[in-house]
Scaffold this motif. Structure first.
Motif, PDB file in Angstrom:
ATOM      1  N   HIS A  49      66.560 -33.190  85.174  1.00  0.00           N
ATOM      2  CA  HIS A  49      67.204 -33.054  83.871  1.00  0.00           C
ATOM      3  C   HIS A  49      67.002 -31.625  83.377  1.00  0.00           C
ATOM      4  N   VAL A  50      68.069 -30.984  82.960  1.00  0.00           N
ATOM      5  CA  VAL A  50      67.983 -29.658  82.353  1.00  0.00           C
ATOM      6  C   VAL A  50      67.711 -29.840  80.867  1.00  0.00           C
ATOM      7  N   VAL A  51      66.631 -29.218  80.373  1.00  0.00           N
ATOM      8  CA  VAL A  51      66.234 -29.395  78.977  1.00  0.00           C
ATOM      9  C   VAL A  51      66.014 -28.047  78.306  1.00  0.00           C
ATOM     10  N   ASP A  52      66.069 -28.068  76.995  1.00  0.00           N
ATOM     11  CA  ASP A  52      65.761 -26.900  76.182  1.00  0.00           C
ATOM     12  C   ASP A  52      64.325 -27.058  75.694  1.00  0.00           C
ATOM     13  N   PHE A  53      63.417 -26.283  76.263  1.00  0.00           N
ATOM     14  CA  PHE A  53      62.008 -26.436  75.912  1.00  0.00           C
ATOM     15  C   PHE A  53      61.714 -26.005  74.474  1.00  0.00           C
ATOM     16  N   ASP A  54      62.603 -25.230  73.878  1.00  0.00           N
ATOM     17  CA  ASP A  54      62.434 -24.870  72.479  1.00  0.00           C
ATOM     18  C   ASP A  54      62.761 -26.035  71.550  1.00  0.00           C
ATOM     19  N   HIS A  55      63.469 -27.013  72.064  1.00  0.00           N
ATOM     20  CA  HIS A  55      63.836 -28.205  71.280  1.00  0.00           C
ATOM     21  C   HIS A  55      63.565 -29.454  72.130  1.00  0.00           C
ATOM     22  N   LEU A  56      62.351 -29.543  72.608  1.00  0.00           N
ATOM     23  CA  LEU A  56      62.007 -30.590  73.565  1.00  0.00           C
ATOM     24  C   LEU A  56      62.101 -31.983  72.954  1.00  0.00           C
ATOM     25  N   ALA A  57      61.903 -32.086  71.644  1.00  0.00           N
ATOM     26  CA  ALA A  57      61.966 -33.393  70.997  1.00  0.00           C
ATOM     27  C   ALA A  57      63.350 -34.031  71.131  1.00  0.00           C
ATOM     28  N   GLN A  58      64.383 -33.202  71.344  1.00  0.00           N
ATOM     29  CA  GLN A  58      65.731 -33.731  71.536  1.00  0.00           C
ATOM     30  C   GLN A  58      65.850 -34.495  72.857  1.00  0.00           C
ATOM     31  N   HIS A  59      64.885 -34.297  73.740  1.00  0.00           N
ATOM     32  CA  HIS A  59      64.888 -34.955  75.050  1.00  0.00           C
ATOM     33  C   HIS A  59      63.747 -35.974  75.140  1.00  0.00           C
ATOM     34  N   ALA A  60      63.305 -36.457  74.004  1.00  0.00           N
ATOM     35  CA  ALA A  60      62.118 -37.319  73.955  1.00  0.00           C
ATOM     36  C   ALA A  60      62.229 -38.545  74.848  1.00  0.00           C
ATOM     37  N   LEU A  62      63.289 -38.899  77.675  1.00  0.00           N
ATOM     38  CA  LEU A  62      63.002 -38.629  79.087  1.00  0.00           C
ATOM     39  C   LEU A  62      61.520 -38.772  79.408  1.00  0.00           C
ATOM     40  N   PHE A  63      60.688 -38.919  78.393  1.00  0.00           N
ATOM     41  CA  PHE A  63      59.244 -38.984  78.606  1.00  0.00           C
ATOM     42  C   PHE A  63      58.730 -40.418  78.729  1.00  0.00           C
ATOM     43  N   LYS A  64      59.618 -41.355  78.983  1.00  0.00           N
ATOM     44  CA  LYS A  64      59.209 -42.729  79.254  1.00  0.00           C
ATOM     45  C   LYS A  64      58.817 -42.828  80.724  1.00  0.00           C
ATOM     46  N   ALA A  65      57.537 -42.797  80.993  1.00  0.00           N
ATOM     47  CA  ALA A  65      57.059 -42.774  82.379  1.00  0.00           C
ATOM     48  C   ALA A  65      55.611 -43.252  82.420  1.00  0.00           C
ATOM     49  N   LEU A  94      52.048 -28.393  75.228  1.00  0.00           N
ATOM     50  CA  LEU A  94      51.508 -29.299  74.210  1.00  0.00           C
ATOM     51  C   LEU A  94      52.577 -30.251  73.703  1.00  0.00           C
ATOM     52  N   LYS A  95      53.774 -29.753  73.446  1.00  0.00           N
ATOM     53  CA  LYS A  95      54.840 -30.619  72.960  1.00  0.00           C
ATOM     54  C   LYS A  95      55.185 -31.684  73.989  1.00  0.00           C
ATOM     55  N   ALA A  96      55.245 -31.309  75.255  1.00  0.00           N
ATOM     56  CA  ALA A  96      55.512 -32.283  76.316  1.00  0.00           C
ATOM     57  C   ALA A  96      54.420 -33.347  76.349  1.00  0.00           C
ATOM     58  N   ALA A  97      53.175 -32.923  76.206  1.00  0.00           N
ATOM     59  CA  ALA A  97      52.054 -33.871  76.219  1.00  0.00           C
ATOM     60  C   ALA A  97      52.138 -34.823  75.028  1.00  0.00           C
ATOM     61  N   GLU A  98      52.473 -34.303  73.865  1.00  0.00           N
ATOM     62  CA  GLU A  98      52.596 -35.145  72.674  1.00  0.00           C
ATOM     63  C   GLU A  98      53.692 -36.193  72.830  1.00  0.00           C
ATOM     64  N   LEU A  99      54.843 -35.769  73.359  1.00  0.00           N
ATOM     65  CA  LEU A  99      55.949 -36.708  73.564  1.00  0.00           C
ATOM     66  C   LEU A  99      55.559 -37.777  74.584  1.00  0.00           C
ATOM     67  N   ALA A 100      54.905 -37.356  75.650  1.00  0.00           N
ATOM     68  CA  ALA A 100      54.486 -38.304  76.686  1.00  0.00           C
ATOM     69  C   ALA A 100      53.492 -39.318  76.125  1.00  0.00           C
ATOM     70  N   LEU A 138      44.820 -36.457  72.492  1.00  0.00           N
ATOM     71  CA  LEU A 138      46.010 -37.304  72.543  1.00  0.00           C
ATOM     72  C   LEU A 138      45.694 -38.650  73.197  1.00  0.00           C
ATOM     73  N   ALA A 139      46.578 -39.616  72.966  1.00  0.00           N
ATOM     74  CA  ALA A 139      46.308 -41.009  73.357  1.00  0.00           C
ATOM     75  C   ALA A 139      46.682 -41.318  74.801  1.00  0.00           C
ATOM     76  N   PHE A 140      46.101 -40.572  75.722  1.00  0.00           N
ATOM     77  CA  PHE A 140      46.250 -40.893  77.146  1.00  0.00           C
ATOM     78  C   PHE A 140      45.060 -41.731  77.591  1.00  0.00           C
ATOM     79  N   ASP A 141      45.287 -42.678  78.477  1.00  0.00           N
ATOM     80  CA  ASP A 141      44.168 -43.439  79.038  1.00  0.00           C
ATOM     81  C   ASP A 141      43.322 -42.558  79.958  1.00  0.00           C
ATOM     82  N   GLN A 142      44.001 -41.685  80.688  1.00  0.00           N
ATOM     83  CA  GLN A 142      43.345 -40.894  81.725  1.00  0.00           C
ATOM     84  C   GLN A 142      43.878 -39.467  81.681  1.00  0.00           C
ATOM     85  N   ILE A 143      42.989 -38.481  81.667  1.00  0.00           N
ATOM     86  CA  ILE A 143      43.360 -37.067  81.664  1.00  0.00           C
ATOM     87  C   ILE A 143      42.629 -36.363  82.797  1.00  0.00           C
TER      88      ILE A 143
END
Length: 216
Positions: A49-60, A62-65, A94-100, A138-143
């Motif tokens: 997926h091509v995304v705009d990292f400056d507006h990553l929340a618009q691709h939120a 995609l972080f269902k994984a 950081l934004k990617a981690a927050e969305l994930a 952040l609320a990850f089980d494992q880091i």
């Protein structure tokens, strides 16, 4: 049923090798790569997926994984300034981690750096250390935080003099007594370790430093 993995930084030194490792990993059924430009892989397991990292929340969505691999990184020279480098090495990741985390990703794996320290006088090591500290809240089980030494290998259109010198000199010096664990490591070696770590269940935060990343 296999897990779904997201890779950011999938076209970089570690990320490109990581995607190749995940393609053959039996515990992974789907690999989602998020890139600024099209980066197709000739494998049905990989979805780009091509995304705009400056507006990553618009691709939120995609972080269902299940797993997020964060392999983004640049240099001050390539970015143009420390502020521009920080945008990539800190804010984008950081934004990617927050969305994930918000979408329930269980395992987060970050490529950081040896010497990362939020209180360092070195701007690069400081931003790496700050990112480590922040994602741990952040609320990850494992880091899993990966702290490699000098990364070496072929990069696409990116000449780095320090790495060229490291390729030539450090592998010799680091076989001296007491220095072996500081020898340079290839992007592929880090990718192999990250793929293996993603197959392991666990909880909490774990660091993997220098010689711990080597396959042998």
């Amino acid at each position: 049923m296999g897990k779904t993995a997201i890779v950011i930084g999938a076209t970089g030194l570690v990320g490109s090798h990581l995607v190749e490792e995940l393609i053959v990993a039996t515990h992974i059924s789907k690999v989602i790569t998020l890139t600024r430009r099209p980066a197709p892989y000739k494998n049905e397991k990989v979805i780009n997926h091509v995304v705009d990292f400056d507006h990553l929340a618009q691709h939120a969505q995609l972080f269902k994984a299940d797993i997020l691999f964060s392999c983004l990184g640049t240099t001050k020279k390539a970015a143009g300034s420390i502020a521009a480098q920080r945008k990539v090495d800190f804010y984008y990741q950081l934004k990617a981690a927050e969305l994930a985390a918000n979408y329930g990703v269980k395992h987060y794996l970050l490529v950081s750096s040896s010497g990362a320290n939020a209180h360092s006088n070195n701007a690069y090591l400081k931003m790496k250390g700050e990112l480590e500290q922040t994602v741990k809240t952040l609320a990850f089980d494992q880091i899993s935080i990966i702290q490699p030494s000098l990364l070496v290998g072929e990069r696409n259109n990116d000449f780095r003099l320090a790495e060229k010198l490291g390729n030539a000199v450090l592998p010799i010096l680091c076989w001296l007594p007491g220095l072996k664990k500081y020898r340079p490591i290839t992007g592929k070696q880090v990718a192999i370790k990250m793929s293996a770590l993603s197959a392991e269940s666990g909880s909490g935060v774990a660091y993997f430093k220098l010689d711990e990343l080597f396959k042998d």
